[in-house]
Scaffold this motif. Structure first.
Motif: not given
Length: 318
Positions: A214-215, A247, A243, A200, A196-197, A218
């Motif tokens: 979660k990731q 989104k 979140q 997208r 996820s870093d 994200d």
């Protein structure tokens, strides 16, 4: 006939090649002489006692087969004895003979070997129904596929590219080169990187469940769609609803095996109309890692659970 039975819940050693009663096609069913059966994660879960088959399915594992029609039941039209087919079934594929609802039977795509066709029904139905039917993947969007080296993953990568998407997959380093050859635009090493870093995605196809929740959120773009189809990483995860709302994202969970026959038939019609042409054009192909004689189903399960395979594992009859 002979079939693989489950002696008791346990490891691969509990699978036994056993003589059982021959099945008979009921109304609306076809009887298939099995050439090969696909090996799926659900089969291992069933062997462990964690995923019982539907009530109307045989107790033997196996959710997809290829072979030749031996007989048809009352009310079946369009199929005849001798035709080469593949089928999505609720169970019983690890056998010499199996019945399948006629609506879940498809012709073997042109250019595909009869044996290899056993690796198509479950992955095609799963990926198509989720990525196209539910998530509505569009050309130019980014599709993130977890477990890229699995049967589901290798098919999803190819379908995503055929539909004009940018495809990112997660996998162990040993599988990266093969995924790039299949068409993945990028492969992330999930053992050392946080996928996820900086990534997208518009659509995420997830087999992990809780540990990735979660990731995955994200990683979603605004308007993104997360579809969870497995729980290899657990049943529970923490979700930041703020979140998710910000989104305007969708989180959905689906399974295939327990769906009513009418829903499965509708999915298979979609696969036939929209996916089979891509297979026949060579834009998607079955990715077969290895084959085992059906009597060696235990060895096939050992390979499946090692996660060292790339693509599908098949069991062959005869």
């Amino acid at each position: 006939m002979y079939a693989i039975t489950i002696e008791r819940p346990g490891g691969p050693e509990v699978l036994r090649w056993t003589e059982v009663a021959d099945p008979e096609p009921g109304a609306g069913e076809v009887l298939i002489e099995v050439a090969a059966a696909g090996v799926n994660r659900a089969d291992a879960l069933q062997r462990q006692g964690n995923y019982p088959p539907p009530k109307d399915a045989p107790p033997y594992p196996g959710m997809e087969v290829s072979g030749r029609i031996r007989a048809v039941g009352d009310g079946v039209h369009g199929w005849r004895a001798g035709q080469e087919v593949c089928a999505l079934i609720g169970g019983g594929g690890y056998a010499e003979l199996v019945t399948a609802p006629a609506g879940q039977v498809l012709p073997v795509p042109k250019g595909v070997d009869l044996r290899d066709a056993a690796g198509l029904p479950e992955v095609a139905a799963t990926v198509f129904s989720n990525v196209v039917g539910l998530a509505r993947l569009k050309p130019g969007e980014t599709l993130l596929v977890h477990g890229g080296g699995s049967g589901i993953g290798t098919f999803a990568v190819q379908l995503g590219k055929a539909l004009g998407a940018n495809v990112v997959a997660t996998a162990r380093p040993a599988k990266h080169a093969k995924l790039l050859e299949l068409g993945a635009d990028r492969v992330v090493d999930y053992t050392s990187e946080d996928f996820s870093d900086g990534l997208r995605a518009d659509v995420v196809l997830d087999i992990m469940g809780g540990s990735y929740l979660k990731q995955n959120v994200d990683a979603l773009n605004v308007g993104g769609r997360l579809v969870v189809i497995g729980m290899q990483g657990g049943r529970r995860g923490e979700l930041d609803l703020g979140q998710l709302l910000a989104k305007r994202a969708l989180v959905a969970g689906t399974t295939l095996r327990a769906r009513p026959a009418a829903e499965k038939a509708a999915i298979m019609r979609g696969v036939h109309e929209e996916v089979w042409p891509l297979v026949e054009e060579g834009r998607i192909r079955p990715v077969i890692d290895s084959t085992f004689p059906m009597v060696d189903a235990g060895r096939a399960h050992e390979l499946l659970e090692s996660n060292e395979h790339f693509g599908k594992i098949l069991l062959t009859a005869g």
